[in-house]
Scaffold this motif. Structure first.
Motif, PDB file in Angstrom:
ATOM      1  N   ALA A   1       1.519 -10.934  -4.636  1.00 32.15           N
ATOM      2  CA  ALA A   1       2.199 -10.219  -5.721  1.00 32.15           C
ATOM      3  C   ALA A   1       3.700 -10.055  -5.492  1.00 32.15           C
ATOM      4  O   ALA A   1       4.490 -10.261  -6.423  1.00 32.15           O
ATOM      5  CB  ALA A   1       1.534  -8.861  -5.948  1.00 32.15           C
TER       6      ALA A   1
ATOM      7  N   CYS B   1      -1.989 -14.189 -12.060  1.00 34.83           N
ATOM      8  CA  CYS B   1      -3.428 -14.220 -11.766  1.00 34.83           C
ATOM      9  C   CYS B   1      -4.071 -15.520 -12.238  1.00 34.83           C
ATOM     10  O   CYS B   1      -5.045 -15.983 -11.642  1.00 34.83           O
ATOM     11  CB  CYS B   1      -4.124 -13.015 -12.400  1.00 34.83           C
TER      12      CYS B   1
ATOM     13  N   TRP C   1      -2.333  -2.177  -8.284  1.00 32.04           N
ATOM     14  CA  TRP C   1      -1.274  -2.296  -7.269  1.00 32.04           C
ATOM     15  C   TRP C   1       0.084  -1.889  -7.848  1.00 32.04           C
ATOM     16  O   TRP C   1       0.861  -1.191  -7.204  1.00 32.04           O
ATOM     17  CB  TRP C   1      -1.222  -3.738  -6.759  1.00 32.04           C
TER      18      TRP C   1
ATOM     19  N   ALA D   1       2.006 -10.322 -14.872  1.00 34.14           N
ATOM     20  CA  ALA D   1       0.877 -10.183 -13.950  1.00 34.14           C
ATOM     21  C   ALA D   1      -0.241 -11.165 -14.315  1.00 34.14           C
ATOM     22  O   ALA D   1      -0.832 -11.818 -13.446  1.00 34.14           O
ATOM     23  CB  ALA D   1       0.350  -8.750 -13.986  1.00 34.14           C
TER      24      ALA D   1
ATOM     25  N   ILE E   1      -3.902 -11.222  -3.999  1.00 32.51           N
ATOM     26  CA  ILE E   1      -3.065 -10.292  -4.774  1.00 32.51           C
ATOM     27  C   ILE E   1      -2.085  -9.556  -3.873  1.00 32.51           C
ATOM     28  O   ILE E   1      -0.876  -9.529  -4.129  1.00 32.51           O
ATOM     29  CB  ILE E   1      -3.943  -9.286  -5.551  1.00 32.51           C
TER      30      ILE E   1
ATOM     31  N   TYR F   1      -4.222  -6.291  -9.593  1.00 25.57           N
ATOM     32  CA  TYR F   1      -2.761  -6.357  -9.659  1.00 25.57           C
ATOM     33  C   TYR F   1      -2.211  -5.134 -10.414  1.00 25.57           C
ATOM     34  O   TYR F   1      -1.225  -4.524  -9.990  1.00 25.57           O
ATOM     35  CB  TYR F   1      -2.346  -7.652 -10.376  1.00 25.57           C
TER      36      TYR F   1
ATOM     37  N   GLN G   1      -8.720 -10.029 -10.815  1.00 25.48           N
ATOM     38  CA  GLN G   1      -7.449 -10.023 -10.091  1.00 25.48           C
ATOM     39  C   GLN G   1      -6.354  -9.327 -10.903  1.00 25.48           C
ATOM     40  O   GLN G   1      -5.479  -8.668 -10.334  1.00 25.48           O
ATOM     41  CB  GLN G   1      -7.079 -11.452  -9.707  1.00 25.48           C
TER      42      GLN G   1
ATOM     43  N   GLY H   1      -4.665  -0.767  -6.102  1.00 25.18           N
ATOM     44  CA  GLY H   1      -5.226  -2.095  -6.359  1.00 25.18           C
ATOM     45  C   GLY H   1      -6.666  -2.202  -5.890  1.00 25.18           C
ATOM     46  O   GLY H   1      -7.520  -2.780  -6.574  1.00 25.18           O
TER      47      GLY H   1
END
Length: 440
Positions: free
Chosen positions: A339, A59, A76, A55, A335, A73, A69, A84
């Motif tokens: 993602a 970012c 999320w 992650a 994001i 993330y 972020q 998120g």
């Protein structure tokens, strides 16, 4: 949404942990990321180490504040889009409230001797902090001759040729991509074959991604369009919405990279700030929780207070809120849309090369920021002389502020030589600044 360790945390748990992270997220992105790692990986079985680093790498590729972020993330991963959104907002709202209050204090009472002394000390300490950031980023980013060349060219372009920051970012990225493709074309065998797998669309993602882009694009751009189109809106507010949206798109390399651009535009183009204001705002942002880019809220507050045509407090509160919204709304778009494609993005070699080139150019931009800060902290009077396409700063050596030089030098030694805690350094600098102010 990706899998995570164990059962998903409850909403009260999620609120408590990310609220705690938001309130304690001092010390820049390195400290913030370390805090999240401790809370989410070490102390709770919410994310494992590979997923957290995965992650973080994603970012780092994005424009905008990587720590905010990463929080978004992580939320999320744990509870989908709502998780998120909760994590991202909790990361920025405590700092937003603090910087709004400090901006009002600065605008309405900045000329009181004690407040002026605090700001004087902070400005001097910030110079040392920017130099420390320059050293850290350059160690990470300048690992090839091309990277060094891009850093030097970026410094010349922004410092002496006054080229716009977005142009420098795009140019560096293009050079990195072209160089990567050319080098791999010269390699024996089919060097490009490793990218072939990434050209295949990931199944089932096109529709959801398009929906996400449309929804979050509308959340971000519809208010921007309304501010520009609706009659009777103060021109300063529509200019801020457009400006902070543009800043959010080009902030590769963290807050320091974009501050020179923001400072130049806010002072020289829009008239929202005076030269010393940006330094004061950065000093205040260093003392508040949340990402350093919250300094843009300070810019928005002062611009709204001075230029909106409303009473200063109302104009400032609206201006600061606009800065927050248009700086961070794009982060949620990146994001939530990006993602699901994280694997694909990270394995594209030419994209990675382009982003590495941008990071190298950012070193030159931060060097320009350090020079600009040094001139305006240490000298009362700084002029300019134009020689052909070059614009050179000309400080009045007789206007050197010895007290600012001593505080900045001491703060630099404390940070770089003795690695003292940032708050100890800032506290000492503010006390010294108060002393200088009261004795003057």
């Amino acid at each position: 949404m990706s899998e995570h360790h164990g059962a998903p945390p409850s909403w009260p748990e999620l609120f408590r942990v990310f609220g705690h992270i938001g309130l304690l997220s001092f010390g820049g992105p390195a400290g913030q990321i370390a805090l999240m790692h401790r809370e989410l990986v070490e102390e709770r079985p919410w994310l494992d180490e590979p997923r957290f680093l995965h992650a973080l790498n994603f970012c780092m590729l994005l424009p905008g504040p990587e720590a905010m972020q990463l929080a978004t993330y992580s939320g999320w991963l744990l509870r989908g889009v709502a998780g998120g959104l909760l994590a991202g907002l909790l990361f920025i709202l405590p700092g937003f409230a603090v910087i709004m209050g400090l901006s009002a204090l600065y605008f309405f009472h900045g000329d009181l001797p004690v407040v002026a002394g605090i700001l004087f000390g902070l400005k001097a300490a910030v110079l040392a902090i920017v130099i420390e950031a320059l050293i850290k980023v350059s160690k990470r980013a300048l690992k090839s001759r091309l990277a060094w060349a891009l850093a030097i060219l970026a410094f010349i372009a922004i410092a002496f040729l006054k080229l716009p920051f977005p142009l420098i970012v795009l140019g560096a990225g293009a050079i990195g991509i072209v160089t990567s493709i050319a080098m791999r074309a010269e390699e024996p065998g089919d060097a490009a074959s490793s990218d072939n797998t990434t050209a295949v669309a990931l199944p089932g993602l096109a529709g959801p991604t398009l929906r996400t882009v449309l929804v979050w694009g509308a959340i971000w751009l519809a208010p921007l369009a309304a501010l520009v189109v609706l009659p009777g809106m103060p021109e300063a507010f529509s200019a801020m919405a457009a400006f902070f949206s543009k800043a959010a798109i080009v902030t590769f390399g963290g807050a320091y990279a974009v501050l020179a651009y923001v400072g130049q535009q806010a002072v020289e183009v829009h008239g929202w700030l005076r030269p010393g204001d940006m330094l004061a705002g950065l000093g205040l942002a260093e003392t508040t929780p949340g990402p350093l880019i919250l300094v843009l809220v300070f810019v928005g507050f002062l611009g709204g207070a001075r230029e909106a045509g409303l009473d200063p407090l109302s104009g400032g509160l609206i201006g600061g809120s606009l800065a927050l919204f248009f700086t961070f709304a794009p982060c949620f778009l990146w994001i939530f849309a990006g993602a699901p494609h994280i694997e694909r993005l990270r394995s594209v070699k030419w994209l990675s090369a382009g982003l590495s080139a941008i990071t190298a150019a950012v070193v030159g931009v931060i060097l320009n920021l350090a020079v600009w800060f040094a001139l305006h902290v240490l000298f009362e009077s700084v002029g300019e002389v134009v020689r052909g396409p070059f614009t050179l700063p000309t400080p009045d050596l007789a206007s050197l502020n010895a007290a600012a030089l001593v505080i900045a030098f001491t703060a630099g030694v404390a940070l770089l030589q003795y690695h003292l805690n940032l708050f100890v350094v800032l506290g000492g600098a503010t006390l010294a600044g108060i002393g200088v102010s009261l004795l003057a």
